[in-house]
Each structure stands twice: as structure tokens, then as C-alpha cells.
Design a protein around this motif. Structure first.
Motif, PDB file in Angstrom:
ATOM      1  N   ARG A 117       0.829  -1.211   0.000  1.00 44.25           N
ATOM      2  CA  ARG A 117       0.000   0.000   0.000  1.00 44.25           C
ATOM      3  C   ARG A 117       0.864   1.262   0.000  1.00 44.25           C
ATOM      4  O   ARG A 117       0.440   2.314   0.488  1.00 44.25           O
ATOM      5  CB  ARG A 117      -0.925   0.010   1.224  1.00 44.25           C
ATOM      6  N   LEU A 118       2.067   1.174  -0.514  1.00 41.98           N
ATOM      7  CA  LEU A 118       2.963   2.325  -0.502  1.00 41.98           C
ATOM      8  C   LEU A 118       2.430   3.466  -1.361  1.00 41.98           C
ATOM      9  O   LEU A 118       2.761   4.642  -1.121  1.00 41.98           O
ATOM     10  CB  LEU A 118       4.357   1.919  -0.969  1.00 41.98           C
ATOM     11  N   ASP A 119       1.592   3.146  -2.360  1.00 42.53           N
ATOM     12  CA  ASP A 119       1.007   4.190  -3.200  1.00 42.53           C
ATOM     13  C   ASP A 119      -0.389   4.596  -2.738  1.00 42.53           C
ATOM     14  O   ASP A 119      -1.093   5.308  -3.449  1.00 42.53           O
ATOM     15  CB  ASP A 119       0.974   3.755  -4.659  1.00 42.53           C
ATOM     16  N   HIS A 120      -0.794   4.171  -1.548  1.00 43.81           N
ATOM     17  CA  HIS A 120      -2.035   4.634  -0.939  1.00 43.81           C
ATOM     18  C   HIS A 120      -1.743   5.881  -0.106  1.00 43.81           C
ATOM     19  O   HIS A 120      -0.608   6.087   0.342  1.00 43.81           O
ATOM     20  CB  HIS A 120      -2.616   3.561  -0.017  1.00 43.81           C
ATOM     21  N   PRO A 121      -2.740   6.728   0.135  1.00 45.65           N
ATOM     22  CA  PRO A 121      -2.499   7.903   0.971  1.00 45.65           C
ATOM     23  C   PRO A 121      -2.147   7.506   2.406  1.00 45.65           C
ATOM     24  O   PRO A 121      -2.712   6.551   2.946  1.00 45.65           O
ATOM     25  CB  PRO A 121      -3.821   8.670   0.912  1.00 45.65           C
ATOM     26  N   VAL A 122      -1.213   8.218   2.999  1.00 43.90           N
ATOM     27  CA  VAL A 122      -0.887   7.985   4.392  1.00 43.90           C
ATOM     28  C   VAL A 122      -2.082   8.395   5.251  1.00 43.90           C
ATOM     29  O   VAL A 122      -2.786   9.363   4.941  1.00 43.90           O
ATOM     30  CB  VAL A 122       0.386   8.768   4.804  1.00 43.90           C
ATOM     31  N   VAL A 123      -2.355   7.638   6.309  1.00 39.35           N
ATOM     32  CA  VAL A 123      -3.462   7.935   7.215  1.00 39.35           C
ATOM     33  C   VAL A 123      -2.954   7.893   8.659  1.00 39.35           C
ATOM     34  O   VAL A 123      -1.783   7.646   8.905  1.00 39.35           O
ATOM     35  CB  VAL A 123      -4.640   6.957   7.024  1.00 39.35           C
ATOM     36  N   HIS A 124      -3.843   8.134   9.612  1.00 36.77           N
ATOM     37  CA  HIS A 124      -3.493   8.210  11.027  1.00 36.77           C
ATOM     38  C   HIS A 124      -2.490   9.336  11.284  1.00 36.77           C
ATOM     39  O   HIS A 124      -1.589   9.201  12.117  1.00 36.77           O
ATOM     40  CB  HIS A 124      -2.942   6.878  11.539  1.00 36.77           C
ATOM     41  N   VAL A 125      -2.657  10.447  10.562  1.00 34.69           N
ATOM     42  CA  VAL A 125      -1.803  11.607  10.766  1.00 34.69           C
ATOM     43  C   VAL A 125      -2.649  12.758  11.325  1.00 34.69           C
ATOM     44  O   VAL A 125      -3.687  13.102  10.754  1.00 34.69           O
ATOM     45  CB  VAL A 125      -1.102  12.053   9.466  1.00 34.69           C
ATOM     46  N   CYS A 126      -2.219  13.313  12.444  1.00 30.76           N
ATOM     47  CA  CYS A 126      -2.855  14.507  12.999  1.00 30.76           C
ATOM     48  C   CYS A 126      -2.413  15.728  12.191  1.00 30.76           C
ATOM     49  O   CYS A 126      -1.542  15.643  11.327  1.00 30.76           O
ATOM     50  CB  CYS A 126      -2.449  14.689  14.453  1.00 30.76           C
ATOM     51  N   HIS A 127      -3.001  16.864  12.521  1.00 29.81           N
ATOM     52  CA  HIS A 127      -2.662  18.088  11.805  1.00 29.81           C
ATOM     53  C   HIS A 127      -1.178  18.408  11.947  1.00 29.81           C
ATOM     54  O   HIS A 127      -0.509  18.767  10.964  1.00 29.81           O
ATOM     55  CB  HIS A 127      -3.518  19.246  12.329  1.00 29.81           C
ATOM     56  N   GLU A 128      -0.622  18.256  13.143  1.00 24.03           N
ATOM     57  CA  GLU A 128       0.788  18.587  13.322  1.00 24.03           C
ATOM     58  C   GLU A 128       1.695  17.611  12.577  1.00 24.03           C
ATOM     59  O   GLU A 128       2.793  17.975  12.149  1.00 24.03           O
ATOM     60  CB  GLU A 128       1.172  18.644  14.800  1.00 24.03           C
ATOM     61  N   ASP A 129       1.258  16.376  12.406  1.00 27.15           N
ATOM     62  CA  ASP A 129       2.029  15.397  11.633  1.00 27.15           C
ATOM     63  C   ASP A 129       2.072  15.806  10.159  1.00 27.15           C
ATOM     64  O   ASP A 129       3.104  15.673   9.491  1.00 27.15           O
ATOM     65  CB  ASP A 129       1.407  14.008  11.737  1.00 27.15           C
TER      66      ASP A 129
END
Length: 297
Positions: A117-129
Motif C-alpha cells: 500500500r505504498l502508493d495509498h495515501p498515508v493515514v493516522h496523521v494529525c494536523h501537526e504530523d
């Protein structure tokens, strides 16, 4: 990235949720914007270069959650789980749960990873991340107006990023939910969770995934008075930035909807749609993309 020249455009919608109204003229200066959301591969390069640790990977501070059971103060994030049945459509805790160990590296929790899934969007990121990545890349997060202007793809007040028909000629143009959310996912668009960022055709500006797949962070604080008119039922709090006026519960604006948006539950897979989210929130359907603005002489 793709360059978008400055413009005045119609922003918002009078046909759906109250926080989107009224339709009003907005202006943006020219800017560059990422063709796709930031992917797992992109974020992995950032983490490798900087050693950055996301909020979901950190132990929550007890002072921030004074009423919490100390045993529950462990790193983790919100993960969607499809319930077998649904008695109370308003009880979101039936399908969202805090899962220890869930983070961008392990989207469904321990035992899962982003291999394949390297070409999937990254998730579990907060605004500061998201902002940390953007600054490392020499970029920024888009304003709400920049994001919506880009999502519209040059179409004036169209419902979707490609026109006014959700599935033109029977062809899916975005990764959203088909079936009765949250118990039935028909996956008619080919995906039950996130999808590769180029899995669907781009909009008129050549941008992929502007609606569907994952929600995207913007730099703006969520205001109830979108376009100068207050939406009903919203409370306000003081903006964390001095002198900037009232905002709604110090939330940031999310745009674009996600693969969990369904016609029977959440019709926010549209450029005009908007949602407020506390900046420290992470989940399996929130990501981001970046912009780059010219330096003023």
C-alpha cells in the motif's frame, strides 16, 4: 505538483449541509499543489530522513486526559470496523474504536502494515504530523479556499470534481462507499478501504483524489460563519491565534470526504463539503496534500 493561477470562484453550496452555505465569491492567489495526496511511500521517506514520530505513536500525556484510565493511555488511533448490524445510526462508537498500536505504519493496528500500500495515501496523521511533513518538504498545507478551488477543476459550482453526476455513464470517479453505511459495503468502485492515489481519473486540473479516498487537512480553523453567514447549532471558542476572531471549538477544516462517505449517511464527497476536526485527531481515513506558494518579492 501542478500550478494553478490565481482566480475568483464560487465557493460553498446552498444545497446540502448548513456549514457549506452560503455560496459566495472567494479569491486565491496562484499556487502549486500536489497532484496526489501524500502517500505512505512519501511519508516513509520523511520519517527515515528526520526520525519523526507521529502523535499516534506517542504515549498520551496524562495531563491532557485527566479522567482517563491510566491503563488506556497507550499509543494508538481510531480504526473503522464494520458492525454486523446497526440499531442506533447515531452511535458512531459502533463502527469507530480506539485501537492501541494503530498508526500510519500499522493502519489497522498491530499485525497490519503498509506493504503493498505504498502508493495509498498515508493515514493516522494529525494536523501537526501533516504540517511537519509539509515544512520538511518546503511546502505548506492548503487553505480551505485553495483546496476547494483546486478540487473544482475549473468547473463553476458543479456538485462533484468532474461534473454534476456522481457516477457518469456508470463509471466510478472516486473511492467512496457503496451500500448501506456502515453495515454493507458493496465495493462497486473496486475498493473497500483506501485506494492507490492514481486509481481514478484526475479532475480538470489534472489532480487526483480531490474527493473520496481520504479526508484532507487544511490550514484553516473551522468557522461556523462560512462565507459570512452563521450556520445554526454551532458554538464558538476563541481561536488559538491571538486576534483572529471566533472559531468553532478550535477545529481545523477537513475537505474532500473519504472512502467511508456514503449517500445514505455522509454526502461529503464534494468540493464544497467541509468538516471540522480537532487538530490532535488521527484516524484511518484522514490524510493530506501540500501546496507551495510563490515567495513575494
Amino acid at each position: 505538483m501542478i500550478w494553478l493561477p490565481g482566480a475568483v470562484f464560487y465557493m460553498g453550496s446552498d444545497s446540502h449541509y448548513p456549514e457549506e452555505a452560503p455560496v459566495h465569491l472567494a479569491s486565491v492567489e496562484g499556487f502549486w499543489i500536489d497532484v496526489c495526496p501524500v502517500t505512505n511511500a512519501d511519508y516513509a521517506r520523511f520519517v527515515s530522513a528526520t526520525g519523526y514520530v507521529t502523535v499516534a505513536e506517542r504515549v498520551p500525556a496524562a495531563a491532557d486526559y485527566p479522567d482517563a484510565d491510566p491503563a488506556l493511555l497507550v499509543p494508538g488511533s481510531l480504526v473503522f470496523r464494520r458492525p454486523a448490524s446497526l440499531e442506533d445510526p447515531g452511535d458512531w462508537t459502533r463502527w469507530w474504536g480506539y485501537r492501541p498500536g494503530a498508526c500510519w505504519r500499522h493502519p489497522e493496528g498491530p499485525g497490519s502494515d503498509v506493504a503493498g500500500r505504498l502508493d495509498h495515501p498515508v493515514v493516522h496523521v494529525c494536523h501537526e504530523d501533516a504540517l511537519a511533513y509539509a515544512r520538511w518538504a518546503g511546502k505548506d498545507l492548503p487553505t480551505e479556499a485553495e483546496w476547494e478551488y483546486a478540487a473544482r477543476g475549473g468547473l463553476d459550482r458543479a456538485e462533484f470534481a468532474w461534473g454534476d453526476v456522481l457516477v457518469p455513464e456508470g463509471r466510478h470517479r472516486a473511492n467512496i462507499w457503496q451500500g448501506q453505511f456502515p453495515v454493507e459495503n458493496l465495493a462497486e468502485d473496486g475498493f473497500e478501504g483506501t485506494s492507490p492515489v492514481r486509481a481514478f481519473p484526475p479532475n480538470g486540473y489534472g489532480l487526483h483524489d480531490m474527493i473520496g479516498n481520504v479526508w484532507e487537512w487544511t490550514s484553516d480553523w473551522f468557522r461556523a460563519d462560512h462565507g459570512g453567514r452563521s450556520a445554526p447549532g454551532c458554538c464558538t471558542a476563541v481561536r488559538p491565534e491571538a486576534g483572529a476572531g471566533p472559531v468553532t471549538e478550535a477545529r481545523k477544516v477537513l475537505k474532500g470526504g473519504s472512502h467511508l462517505c456514503a449517500p445514505n449517511y455522509c454526502r461529503r464527497y464534494r468540493p464544497a463539503a467541509r468538516q471540522g476536526q480537532t487538530p490532535d485527531s488521527a484516524s484511518g481515513h484522514i490524510g493530506f496534500r501540500c501546496v507551495l506558494r510563490p515567495v513575494s518579492p
